[in-house]
Structures are given as C-alpha cells and as structure tokens.
Design a protein around this motif. Structure first.
Motif, PDB file in Angstrom:
ATOM      1  N   ILE A   1      27.567 -10.614  -1.618  1.00  6.42           N
ATOM      2  CA  ILE A   1      28.591 -10.996  -0.611  1.00  6.42           C
ATOM      3  C   ILE A   1      28.149 -10.633   0.752  1.00  6.42           C
ATOM      4  O   ILE A   1      28.482 -11.024   1.912  1.00  6.42           O
ATOM      5  N   GLY A   2      27.680  -9.406   0.854  1.00  2.00           N
ATOM      6  CA  GLY A   2      27.254  -8.725   1.972  1.00  2.00           C
ATOM      7  C   GLY A   2      26.338  -9.410   2.880  1.00  2.00           C
ATOM      8  O   GLY A   2      26.410  -9.762   4.214  1.00  2.00           O
ATOM      9  N   GLY A   3      25.345 -10.028   2.011  1.00  6.29           N
ATOM     10  CA  GLY A   3      24.233 -10.914   2.356  1.00  6.29           C
ATOM     11  C   GLY A   3      24.943 -12.190   3.167  1.00  6.29           C
ATOM     12  O   GLY A   3      24.438 -12.745   4.071  1.00  6.29           O
ATOM     13  N   VAL A   4      25.872 -12.840   2.552  1.00  5.37           N
ATOM     14  CA  VAL A   4      26.709 -13.976   2.934  1.00  5.37           C
ATOM     15  C   VAL A   4      27.303 -13.473   4.382  1.00  5.37           C
ATOM     16  O   VAL A   4      27.154 -14.469   5.221  1.00  5.37           O
ATOM     17  N   PHE A   5      27.777 -12.317   4.220  1.00  4.88           N
ATOM     18  CA  PHE A   5      28.547 -12.163   5.727  1.00  4.88           C
ATOM     19  C   PHE A   5      27.551 -11.940   6.720  1.00  4.88           C
ATOM     20  O   PHE A   5      27.849 -12.546   7.983  1.00  4.88           O
TER      21      PHE A   5
ATOM     22  N   GLU B   1      35.300  -9.994   2.942  1.00  8.38           N
ATOM     23  CA  GLU B   1      34.148  -9.244   3.072  1.00  8.38           C
ATOM     24  C   GLU B   1      32.921 -10.309   2.978  1.00  8.38           C
ATOM     25  O   GLU B   1      31.867  -9.977   3.489  1.00  8.38           O
ATOM     26  N   GLY B   2      33.089 -11.447   2.748  1.00  6.04           N
ATOM     27  CA  GLY B   2      31.831 -12.211   2.726  1.00  6.04           C
ATOM     28  C   GLY B   2      31.870 -13.469   3.974  1.00  6.04           C
ATOM     29  O   GLY B   2      31.104 -13.780   4.461  1.00  6.04           O
ATOM     30  N   LEU B   3      33.241 -13.917   4.066  1.00  2.00           N
ATOM     31  CA  LEU B   3      33.417 -15.182   5.132  1.00  2.00           C
ATOM     32  C   LEU B   3      34.512 -14.669   6.237  1.00  2.00           C
ATOM     33  O   LEU B   3      35.050 -15.861   6.598  1.00  2.00           O
ATOM     34  N   LEU B   4      34.555 -13.549   6.526  1.00  2.00           N
ATOM     35  CA  LEU B   4      35.309 -13.215   7.861  1.00  2.00           C
ATOM     36  C   LEU B   4      35.072 -13.980   8.841  1.00  2.00           C
ATOM     37  O   LEU B   4      36.017 -14.331   9.683  1.00  2.00           O
ATOM     38  N   PRO B   5      33.558 -14.215   9.345  1.00  2.00           N
ATOM     39  CA  PRO B   5      33.352 -15.039  10.513  1.00  2.00           C
ATOM     40  C   PRO B   5      33.992 -16.479  10.663  1.00  2.00           C
ATOM     41  O   PRO B   5      33.987 -16.804  11.517  1.00  2.00           O
ATOM     42  N   LEU B   6      34.290 -16.801   9.152  1.00  2.00           N
ATOM     43  CA  LEU B   6      34.892 -18.147   9.260  1.00  2.00           C
ATOM     44  C   LEU B   6      36.319 -18.220   9.170  1.00  2.00           C
ATOM     45  O   LEU B   6      37.048 -19.257   8.739  1.00  2.00           O
ATOM     46  N   ALA B   7      36.973 -17.179   9.436  1.00  2.00           N
ATOM     47  CA  ALA B   7      38.528 -17.092   9.482  1.00  2.00           C
ATOM     48  C   ALA B   7      39.161 -18.207  10.353  1.00  2.00           C
ATOM     49  O   ALA B   7      40.253 -18.722   9.695  1.00  2.00           O
ATOM     50  N   ILE B   8      38.590 -18.592  11.220  1.00  2.00           N
ATOM     51  CA  ILE B   8      39.219 -19.700  11.976  1.00  2.00           C
ATOM     52  C   ILE B   8      39.233 -21.081  11.180  1.00  2.00           C
ATOM     53  O   ILE B   8      40.141 -21.904  11.510  1.00  2.00           O
TER      54      ILE B   8
END
Length: 495
Positions: A190-194, A264-271
């Motif tokens: 999950i950290g790597g995905v982030f 933890e993994g997809l916060l940059p995709l919150a939009i």
C-alpha cells in the motif's frame, strides 16, 4: 530472515489463532449441551486480547512486519480492541439463545466467531493487497457458515445462500480492482502504491478504472446503497446472535480497509474517489431511512438503519481532502472512526434486548413483540429507549455526538456542496427519528402482549446495564473516545 519485529506486529493474531485451535480441541472433549468450557475459554481469550491490543495502542508505536505486509499501529490496535470487546459482549448476550436453538451441538459457534474475528484482525493490520483480501475472505467465509448454523432452519439457510452469492460477487469486484491497481503501479504494498500514484508516472485512466471496482467492493462490506441488497435479508434471516456478529466487528474492519486503501494508498486520487463516496452516502441515507419506515420486523428495520448509518461513516471519509489539501484529513477521518465505534456500541444494546426477549421456540423480532415492554420491565424498556434515541441522534446520548462530529467535519471544509450534504444529512436524520420513536411508542403506550416476567442471567444483565450506561456517559463526556480516535488517525497519517 524474519526478525522479532515481524512477530511483534502480529502477536494478537498469533494469540487469537492459537486459542481458536485450543477452543476447537476443548469443544471436541466437552459433550455438555451448554459447552461451558468453550464459552469460558473463548471469553478469557477475548479478555486477554482486549488487554493486549489496548496495551499496544497505548504504547503509540508503529511496527511493520514481514517486509511491510503487516502494520501494528494505534488505529489498527484500537479497532482490534473494540472488535474483541464487541465479540466478548455478543458471547455473553447470546449464551442462552444459542443453547436453546441447538447452535452448540457441533461446537462451531465459538470457533467460527473467533475465526471471523481473526479475519477482522488481519484486515485492520493489512498493509498489502494480498493480506487485505486474505483477511476479508477469512472473515466472510466464517460469516457464511455462521448464518447457516441452524441447518434445520430454512430461512437461515436461504439467507446464507444470498449472502454467499452476493458477497462472492463483491469480493470479485474488489479483487479485480486491486489487480488493476497492481497492474498500474507494479506493487502490492500500500505504501508503494501511494508513492507510485503520487509520482504521476502511472496512467490515470487505469487507476480510476481499478478504483471504481475497489470502491464497489468496499461499499458492499459497508452495506452502502446500491450494494445493500444482502443486508435486510441476512439480518432478518440469520439467527439474532449471528446478526449481531455481522453488524459489529466487520463494520470496524470495513472502516479499516477503507482507510488503508483510500487514504494510505490512494489519497492522491481523492478527487476521484470522494465523489463516489458522496453518491453512495446520499443514496444510503435516502434508501436506508425511507425503507426502514415501512418495516414491521425489528431486525429488518435495524438493517435499513445500518445502511443509513454507514452513509454517515462515508460522509466522514469524503471530507478529508479539499481542493487537493489534506489539512482537514485527521478531523474528517477521526469523526468517521468515532461514528463507526459508536454505531457498534449502540448496535450491541439493540440486538442484546432482542436476544433477551427471545425464548425457546420464539423470536422477538417483530416490532409488535415489544408492545407494553415498559409494563413488563421498565428497566429493559428504558435501556431500549436509550439505544433507539442514540441511534436517532437525540442529545445527550452518544449517537448525537457521533452525528455532530461528522456534520462538523463536513461544515469545516467550507465547501458549499459539502455544507449542503450536511444539511441533507440532518433532514434524513429527522426522517429516521420517526421509525425509532415508533418503537418507543409501542413499548410504552401499547398494551403488553405477554405478562411473562423477563429473566436473564446475571452476566447478561450486568453487561447490558454497562453497555446502556455507556451510551449516556459517552454522550455527556465524549472527549476521551474522540481524543482516542483523533490520536489514532493522526498517528496513522504521520506514518
């Protein structure tokens, strides 16, 4: 080589797995109809786990194990602690119920419940796609068997089949979405995905495509509309003790899974995922509250109530990132965690009273079965009224504080759309108050259906009393639990 820190990260899981095996063996040797040895050993195990996970959480440490696949942080340990406590309470509430319905004949009740709890533990500590799915299936497969535990009861077997088919489909959605994310980022961690998503070097279209399936799979576990079809049938058809198992710890596991994957993994995709959660939340509030009005079966009414409450949890999750700024994330996600914990605490009382009123060969599932409860026992009628008022969000009970914390998180964003969503949630809460107050009216103003005195074991009476008192105490002084949730989320975001 696995170092000692890997084992430290999963000590609670090791204890739970080992004791589940011991309970299985003890149950084989105990041929008594009440299975007292398995009951007390299971309860002792859960008490040890509550203490152990609380100590881990209070230490404030974050420990990664097995190459980062598992994480033991404050949030995971508090969720494990609350889940263990919930299952302990359920065992106490349901001891008489499961014995009267022949659910102890094969000894599976305690073993399957502990195995389901193990799945919850794994999901709370999962830091890898594979581990998340492993925990999910461990929890779900045990739940299927629990629903069908009364093998001679047609309605329970039918509910188990519906649950199995729909849940398998939802698990497929989640697995397909995770495989798409792995294909896009090249990692299961999950950290790597982030890091991969934040780098901007992966194809956005592929990520969003996988994200849609991940959100769909998670929505099923929450019971959010339109993935709610299983909840009313399973809640009504399953034995009441099993309904309480499904409606407690797995909700905390679903929250943990959402935090691990989306934050933890997809916060940059919150939009991208926040609008999806907004649609799910609005639909859940509408369908859950409106459909509950028409129900005459109390378990089915509480099932639709669950759908609406999960809408509130989702609203907390969608208020964390505003215009790409995650400054309000801790406030929003801690409000969602607080709401999930409070919902489980309140749900324990409502189904505990249903279990209390059930007798051998008789299920107290209809709203009409509660008619005149105040004439039979003012104490238990008062407990049920406190629970229903808390679910409705009426002050000074803790349900009000839970709703208020989510609404405050939405309003603090100062975004017109989210403020409008908060107003809509208040209106839906007013609609929902109707069907809760209807049950209170039946208990206090309708003639009693039976003059038979209500009897309960001492441990059940004591636990119900403490459980009900907490709804009022935490409503008056919610600061400690709110602070605990806030610290858990802050620490999770920091690591």
């Amino acid at each position: 080589m696995i170092d000692r820190f890997s084992w430290m990260a999963i000590y609670p899981e090791i204890v739970l797995l080992a004791m589940t095996c011991v309970v299985t063996l003890v149950d084989l040797l105990d041929r008594g109809p009440r299975r007292l040895a398995a009951y007390w050993l299971s309860n002792l195990t859960l008490v040890v786990l509550v203490v152990l996970t609380a100590m881990y959480a209070l230490s404030g440490q974050t420990v990664y194990g097995f190459g980062g696949m598992a994480v033991s942080d404050v949030m995971a340990n508090w969720l494990k602690c609350f889940s263990s406590l919930a299952v302990l309470v359920i065992f106490i509430y349901s001891r008489t119920y499961v014995g009267q319905r022949g659910m102890l004949r094969g000894g599976e009740w305690y073993v399957l419940s502990l195995t389901s709890l193990l799945g919850v533990y794994i999901m709370c500590s999962a830091n890898n796609f594979v581990l998340i799915y492993l925990g999910l299936e461990c929890m779900a497969l045990s739940a299927y068997a629990l629903v069908a535990l009364r093998r001679d009861h047609v309605v329970s077997v039918e509910a188990a089949m519906k649950y199995f088919v729909l849940s398998a489909m939802a698990s497929g959605f989640l697995l397909y979405g995770l495989s798409m994310l792995y294909g896009a980022t090249g990692t299961l961690d999950i950290g790597g995905v982030f890091k991969a998503v934040a780098s901007g070097q992966v194809r956005h279209q592929v990520l969003v495509f996988g994200l849609v399936f991940v959100v769909a799979g998670m929505a099923f576990k929450f019971g959010a509309v339109p993935f709610h079809m299983w909840i009313p049938d399973v809640y009504e058809g399953a034995p009441t003790s099993v309904t309480l198992i499904i409606g407690s710890a797995p909700k905390l596991a679903a929250f943990a899974m959402a935090i691990r994957l989306l934050v933890e993994g997809l916060l940059p995709l919150a939009i991208d995922w926040q609008p999806m959660l907004a649609v799910l939340a609005v639909a859940s509030l509408i369908i859950g509250n409106v459909a509950a009005i028409a129900q005459t079966n109390l378990k089915r009414m509480l099932a639709y109530s669950t759908i609406s409450h999960m809408g509130f949890v989702l609203m907390g999750l969608l208020a964390g990132v505003v215009n790409g700024n995650a400054q309000l994330a801790a406030n929003a996600y801690s409000s969602a965690m607080f709401y999930a914990v409070v919902y489980v605490l309140t749900n324990l009382v409502s189904f505990g009273i249903i279990l209390l009123l059930a007798r051998d060969g008789y299920e107290s599932e209809q709203i009409a079965d509660f008619a005149g409860l105040n004439q039979r026992s003012p104490f238990y009628a008062g407990l049920m009224a406190i629970c229903l008022f808390s679910l409705a969000g009426i002050p000074p009970l803790v349900g009000f504080q839970a709703k208020l914390s989510v609404l405050q998180a939405l309003i603090s964003t100062q975004q017109p759309a989210l403020i409008a969503l908060a107003v809509f949630a208040v209106v839906m809460a007013l609609v929902g108050a109707f069907y809760y107050i209807r049950v209170v009216k039946v208990m206090y103003f309708d003639p009693a259906v039976s003059a038979e005195p209500i009897q309960a074991p001492l441990d059940m009476r004591a636990t119900l009393s403490v459980n009900g008192a907490l709804l009022l105490i935490l409503g008056l002084v919610p600061g400690a639990l709110m602070s605990l949730c806030a610290q858990a989320i802050v620490q999770m975001l920091a690591t």
